[in-house]
Structure formats: structure tokens, C-alpha cells
Design an enzyme around this catalytic site. Structure first.
Site, PDB file in Angstrom:
ATOM      1  N   SER A  28     -52.085 -32.782  -0.200  1.00 51.09           N
ATOM      2  CA  SER A  28     -52.423 -33.898   0.688  1.00 51.09           C
ATOM      3  C   SER A  28     -51.549 -33.964   1.935  1.00 51.09           C
ATOM      4  O   SER A  28     -51.843 -34.736   2.849  1.00 51.09           O
ATOM      5  CB  SER A  28     -52.312 -35.219  -0.081  1.00 51.09           C
ATOM      6  OG  SER A  28     -53.300 -35.290  -1.096  1.00 51.09           O
ATOM      7  N   GLU A  30       0.789  -1.225   0.000  1.00 50.00           N
ATOM      8  CA  GLU A  30       0.000   0.000   0.000  1.00 50.00           C
ATOM      9  C   GLU A  30       0.828   1.287   0.000  1.00 50.00           C
ATOM     10  O   GLU A  30       0.391   2.299  -0.529  1.00 50.00           O
ATOM     11  CB  GLU A  30      -0.939   0.008   1.217  1.00 50.00           C
ATOM     12  CG  GLU A  30      -2.007  -1.056   1.185  1.00 50.00           C
ATOM     13  CD  GLU A  30      -2.947  -0.892   0.004  1.00 50.00           C
ATOM     14  OE1 GLU A  30      -3.521   0.201  -0.148  1.00 50.00           O
ATOM     15  OE2 GLU A  30      -3.097  -1.863  -0.766  1.00 50.00           O
TER      16      GLU A  30
END
Length: 724
Positions: free
Chosen positions: A426, A137
Site C-alpha cells: 500500500s 620487529e
């Protein structure tokens, strides 16, 4: 007179000017005048004269402007210095808290919110991590004063070479300037700003010229306020690193399950590599991409002398990998459900760091996910958009697994297990038989299965049919349920009373709005898979209702006493225990020889369940249980399109079987809590026929309902039996 050899004395010359008068001034000595050679400017001189004047004017303006700019810069730096708080305050700038979710064994499986693992300093961080961040960085971090003119010029040149504007793309920001961005130049987000937290953070990172100019005095103030190590520590604490991890300590736990102090070079490089684009490079999204990015960081570390050749080679040979918890990525649907079910101020809207203990069993969760994937891969076309969902729970309502769809990665997706409200078909029928059994009927009583026509007020005549279009005549309640016969079930529902059936279903936990007409018995009502599975759990546990739950305890991080403690979902008794045991036997027959045969388990492990298929085949269900767990499966399309060739006894039953085979692996065979049918069979040879009440005074299409006194009597008897 002869001259003597002596020198003649001569008197001084006397003043001849009369006393009192000044002597005449000596005439001034004329100085020789220097010759003045007046050179002509010439044409070129006159042409250059304006430029010289402009240069002198520019220089005067420049040094005065520089002085003014320096004064402004100094004032802005002093102003920012005075308003920057201490390091501890700056390190955790989250506007919301975090939620860490653990399974039933205490193992972390999911995170929500912004996770922050506490304040860290460079003393508590792996040296490899700080070196990786500086190398990737800002390699001049320890040499500049917060702003790097060389870096800015280099970034501008690179941007223009790439065809962008000088301030578009890379900005040459130092770590100190990046900290200024993370701190949003000292401004905190709040809801009154009219934007979300994500929008606010994005706005703070806009690379405009004005924003970069404002960064300079703030960066200088940071350099004056803190040491280099403290600035780097703030950066390590504040940076977002994907997957909800705020800061490197949280990211280390999230991805590797270890302390930030124990990171090796490859792990440090992978975390540092996340900084430019956390979501894109997150290893949970694409591990190979994260490893490739980490390799770039390792090369920078090697070039800048942070790694020896041997350390670099070893790091390349052994790239960082995810921890088992992060790698599994299971339970996303379950985590979303728990978050939505908990109190908002302690889950989705929390400003605290919360630890949630859940009922999830990661082994069962993986079994369910794998089973769904296996059946779809083997039996469903890859182009099909059909979906499936699974819920597995214990008999007390503790949910052990939840699969809300075929895509099981991540969270925030449409969860079909809890959000899809569909007709039950069902699979609703067991509640009709539960009501009949609770009112004193038996598993071996008879009911008529024959053509039936009922008048529906406002709709006219309604004639239910069996799936096979054939009729069985007089059948036992067990056969009727096992074979999922429609007309006999409707007759039974009308015999018992729809309101009684509706009450039993509601008491078992089906909270959806139930149908009012006779089609109630055939599952015309809608419900969710979670509700239906919870209702079946009530049948398994002997007739007591359950409330499905996933949150066991909720504790603020650092506290010992839970704020929420949930040990069971058991509620009130709904039907008598003997009625529940008969119903389990009847559903067991449905798997052994009925519509659910494809769900039968190997090794003689007993299972009970019920299939469900709705009209036009839009939904297919299978819900059942063993002696250990109850599981529900739903299959259908999100747009409610009909399924092709799929019934509840087909693929849903297969998914259920594949799930339970995996779930029950290694567990001893446990019997079902059901009656011994042979021991409890009626001694009399003639079966009792349970038919619809005769109505000689009325036409067939006008079906009489029990009068008020009979209804009250049945409700009273039902209430008495349920309290036994």
C-alpha cells in the site's frame, strides 16, 4: 851436527800426479743413513683412513663451493642493486588508488581502496614510532648487514620447539628482509599475472626456503643502495596496517586522526603492533585486542631502553584510543552506495587518490542506526533473523543517512536499502491519488468502497478486499488513502487509467518494472527502499521528481577544481503543486487518524506518511516526511519469509517515529507544505460521488477501459497541468 833451537822448515807437499792428468777423486764420504722406522698403521689406522680422505675431500669441496656461492651471491646482489629504483618510487607501490569520503561538513567518515598519505622520511616521523618498530620487529636492525644469522637460527629453533618445520612459522626476518618481501623482490603486480592483487601479495610473503634464499641478495642490495634510515622509511611507507591504510602516515590518520609526527608512545606501539596481523589487531575490529598487543610492544621498548620507567607507566595508564571518526564506524552502507554510484575509474577502479564530498549527515546517520537498533531490541526476539532498512533524505534527493541492515559495522555487506527489490504494498497508493489529483480531482471528492470484481485476461476474475474485510461505502479520497482502503483505490486507479498511474509513478522515480494489471494500484510491483523514498521526496517538494544522490563533489587529491560537482537531485515537474499540497494533506491525515497513527511525532510536529504491507505479510513499509526530511523504512526477511504479526503501521511506523524523533531533535517545528482543508472545503453540502464508469452493456467482470480519444485527452491535460 848438533840440533839448533830453530824450527825446521818443511817444504809444501808437491803434486805427484803428472801434469795434465786429473787427480784421483776422493772417495765419497759415506753419510750415515738415518734409521727408517716404518710404523705399522694397525687396524684402527686402516679403519680411519677413509674418513680422513673424506674430510680432506669435503674440505676441498666446501671451500670451493663456498667460493662459488659467494660469487653467485655477489652477482645476484649486484644484479638486484642495479634494478632497485630510488626511494620515492619504492615508497608507494600501490596498484590502485584510494578514496576518502567526507560528510556534508567535510569530516572524513570512510575510506576505500589503499590509502596512502604521501612519502614520509624519518625526519617527519615521531621518534617513538621508529623506536617501536625497531623494538618489536628487529632490535639488531642498526647492527646487522641486512641478514641476521643469529635471528634465523633462533627462529628455526623456536619453530622446531613448537612442533613445526624449521622454515614454518617465524622466519627471523630482519626489517630489510621484510622490505624485500613488501617489494616482492622487485616485481610489481599487474592484471596479466592471472591473480588478484591480494593473491599476489600473499604469494610474495610465502615463507619457503627458496623464497628466503632469494631474499638474501635482495636484502644485501638494499643495504648497499640505501642507508638504514632510508630502509626503515621505505618500510614505514609500504607496510599495510589494516582498514585500507597503506603506510604508517595513512594509518595514523585512519585510526587517530593525527599526523604521524605527533604520535605518542601508546599510539606508536599500537600501530607497530599491527604489523604481524593488520586485520586481526586492527583497533576498528577489536580495540581491546589492539591495546593488549600495544602493551607487549611497550614492554619491548622499555626493555631495550627506548622508554623510561615513567614513560612506560604513563603509556600503560593512557592506552591509545580511536579518533571520533574511526570510533563511530558509521555510514558503511552509505559509503558502499556512493562508491557504486560514482564512475568506476574514479571510485572502485581508481589508480588516483580521490577525495569525495558526500551528502551524509553523521548525526542523522547515527540517529537512524540507533533507532533501528532500539526498536529491534525492544520489540523483536534476539533469535529473529528479520531485517530492517532506513533511508533519510532531503526534499531535493540529497541522502542524509542510509542503513542497509541491522549489522552496521564495516562495508561490503548486503545493502537492503538499495539491493533488496521487494513488493511495495500500500505504500504505492499515493501515486494513484497523485494521478487523480493532477487530473483535477479533489481531496474531498468521493469514491465508492464496495465489493469489486474485475476480469484479468489470462487469469480470470479478481476481487480485491480490504484488510478489515469490511467496506466503507462512499468515502472521500482523503479517507480512502488515510484508511488504506483497497477496493476504492482500485476503482480510482481504473477511473484514472493504469497507464496514467504508471506514468506518474515512473516520473517520480520508480524505475522498476511496474505491474500491468489492476493490482498495480495495491503495490503488486517491486521497488527498492531508495527509489520509494526518493519518490516520496517528490511529493514533499511540491511535485517535482528527484534523483537520490549522495556524491556532492569529487576531487583528485592535491587539486582545487572538482572533477564532479553535484548540487541537487531535482528533476522535472510530475504533478501540479496544488495536487501535491492536497496529497500531503491526505497523507498527513493518514498519520493523524489513519493506518500510520503509530508514527505520529510528539510536540505537535506535523508528519505525513503511508503504510505498506504486502500479501502474505512478506514486506512491511512506512514512508513519510516532516517539513524537513523524508524517511523510508522497510522490514522483512532476506529469504522472503512472512513476517509474524507485523504490518506497515506497526514496527516500521515505530522505527520511523524513533528515527525522526532523533533526527528532528533540536530543530524548530516546521509546517508541512499542505493545503488548509477547512479553507478549501467545498461550499456545497452535497458531496460529489466519484464512481467507476457505468457499463450497462457489459457484464460486471468485463471492465471497460477509456477509449483512445479519452486517453489522449487525459494525457494532454495531464501534461499541460504538469508544466504549470
Amino acid at each position: 851436527m848438533a840440533r839448533s833451537g830453530k824450527t825446521r822448515l818443511v817444504a809444501d807437499k808437491r803434486r805427484t800426479t803428472p801434469r795434465g792428468e786429473k787427480p784421483a777423486a776422493k772417495p765419497a764420504r759415506k753419510r750415515r743413513a738415518k734409521p727408517t722406522a716404518r710404523k705399522s698403521r694397525g687396524l684402527l689406522g686402516w679403519l680411519l683412513l677413509p674418513f680422513g680422505l673424506l674430510i680432506r675431500l669435503g674440505w676441498a669441496l666446501a671451500w670451493r663451493g663456498a667460493a662459488i656461492a659467494a660469487a653467485i651471491l655477489l652477482a645476484a646482489t649486484i644484479y638486484n642493486y642495479a634494478r632497485i629504483p630510488d626511494m620515492a618510487t619504492l615508497s608507494d607501490g600501490r596498484a590502485r588508488g584510494s578514496v576518502t569520503l567526507q560528510d556534508r561538513e567535510g569530516q572524513t567518515f570512510a575510506w576505500r581502496g589503499d590509502n596512502f598519505a604521501g612519502l614520509i622520511t624519518l625526519d617527519g616521523v615521531s621518534t617513538q614510532l621508529s623506536n617501536a618498530v625497531v623494538a618489536s620487529e628487529d632490535k639488531r636492525f642498526y647492527k646487522h648487514f641486512g641478514v641476521s644469522p643469529r635471528g634465523i637460527v633462533g627462529a628455526m629453533r623456536s619453530n622446531m620447539q613448537a612442533g613445526r618445520g624449521p622454515f614454518s612459522g617465524g622466519g627471523g626476518s630482519t626489517i630489510t628482509q621484510q622490505v624485500a618481501k613488501l617489494l616482492c623482490l622487485g616485481q610489481d603486480w599487474d592484471q596479466t599475472l592471472g591473480m588478484t592483487e591480494a593473491q599476489f601479495e600473499a604469494d610474495c610473503r610465502v615463507g619457503s626456503v627458496w623464497r628466503k634464499l632469494k631474499e638474501i641478495p635482495y636484502a644485501l642490495a638494499l643495504e648497499a643502495k640505501f642507508t638504514k634510515d632510508e630502509i626503515l622509511a621505505i618500510y614505514l611507507n609500504r607496510a599495510y596496517l589494516g582498514a585500507g591504510a597503506r603506510g604508517f602516515a595513512a594509518a595514523s590518520q585512519r585510526y587517530f586522526g593525527k599526523s604521524v609526527a605527533r604520535l605518542n608512545p601508546s599510539e606508536a606501539a599500537m600501530l607497530s603492533g599491527l604489523l604481524p596481523a593488520p586485520s586481526y589487531y586492527a583497533p576498528t575490529n577489536n580495540l581491546q585486542r589492539a591495546q593488549d598487543r600495544a602493551e607487549t610492544v611497550l614492554r619491548l621498548m622499555r626493555e631495550q631502553g627506548y622508554l623510561t620507567s615513567a614513560e612506560f607507566a604513563q603509556a600503560l595508564e593512557q592506552p591509545a584510543t580511536l579518533s571520533s571518526a574511526a570510533g563511530q564506524d558509521t555510514g558503511g552502507y552509505f559509503a558502499d552506495w556512493v562508491m557504486s554510484a560514482g564512475p568506476d575509474f574514479l571510485t572502485g577502479e581508481t589508480t588516483e587518490d580521490v577525495l569525495v564530498r558526500t551528502t551524509l549527515d553523521q548525526r542523522i546517520q547515527k540517529a537512524a542506526e540507533d533507532a533501528l537498533a532500539a526498536v529491534f531490541e525492544a520489540s523483536v526476539s534476539p533469535e529473529s533473523e528479520a531485517q530492517g532498512a532506513i533511508v533519510v533524505m532531503s526534499a531535493d534527493g540529497a541522502v542524509r543517512a542510509m542503513v542497509g541492515g541491522r549489522d552496521t559495522r564495516g562495508g561490503g555487506q548486503f545493502n537492503r536499502a538499495i539491493q533488496a527489490v521487494r513488493q511495495t504494498g500500500s505504500s504505492f497508493k499515493p501515486f494513484v491519488y497523485a494521478a487523480a489529483l493532477d487530473l483535477g480531482m479533489r481531496f474531498d471528492d468521493y469514491i465508492l468502497d464496495a465489493p469489486l470484481t474485475l476480469n484479468i485476461p489470462g487469469s480470470g476474475a479478481w476481487s480485491p478486499e480490504n484488510y478489515s474485510r469490511n467496506y466503507a461505502g462512499e468515502v472521500t479520497l482523503t479517507d480512502s488513502l488515510a484508511r488504506s482502503l483497497n477496493t476504492s483505490t482500485v476503482r480510482l486507479s481504473e477511473q484514472v487509467g493504469r497507464d496514467v498511474v504508471r506514468k506518474v509513478a515512473t516520473d517520480f522515480g520508480i524505475n522498476s518494472d511496474l505491474a500491468a494489471g489492476p493490482a498495480l494500484a495495491l503495490g503488486a510491483s517491486e521497488s527498492t527502499l531508495l527509489e520509494m523514498t526518493g519518490a516520496y521526496a517528490g511529493i514533499l517538494n511540491g511535485g517535482t521528481s528527484v534523483t537520490p544522490y549522495g556524491l556532492s563533489s569529487l576531487t583528485l587529491r592535491g587539486d582545487d577544481v572538482p572533477l564532479v560537482d553535484h548540487e541537487s537531485g531535482l528533476g522535472e515537474r510530475v504533478i501540479q503543486e496544488n495536487a501535491a499540497r492536497q496529497l500531503v494533506y491526505m497523507m498527513y491525515q493518514g498519520v493523524e487518524r489513519g493506518t500510520g497513527k503509530r508514527a505520529k511525532l510528539p510536540d505537535g510536529r506535523p508528519a505525513a506518511g503511508k503504510t505498506g504491507t504486502t500479501s502474505s505479510y512478506r514486506d512491511a513499509w512506512f514512508i513519510g516526511f516532516t517539513g524537513d526530511y523524508v524517511a523510508g523504512v522497510w522490514m522483512g526477511y532476506d529469504d522472503n519469509s512472512p513476517l509474524t504479526g507485523v504490518t506497515g503501521g506497526g514496527l516500521p511506523a515505530e522505527i520511523w517515529r524513533e528515527t525522526m524523533v532523533r533526527v528532528q531533535e533540536g530543530l524548530p517545528v516546521r509546517p508541512l507544505p499542505m493545503i488548509d482543508a477547512e479553507a478549501e472545503a467545498r461550499p456545497a453540502p452535497a458531496p460529489q460521488v466519484v464512481q467507476q464508469r457505468p457499463a450497462p452493456q457489459q457484464p460486471q467482470h468485463q471492465q471497460p477501459q477509456p477509449d483512445l480519444a479519452e486517453r489522449i485527452l487525459m494525457d494532454v491535460l495531464g501534461g499541460i497541468f504538469r508544466r504549470n
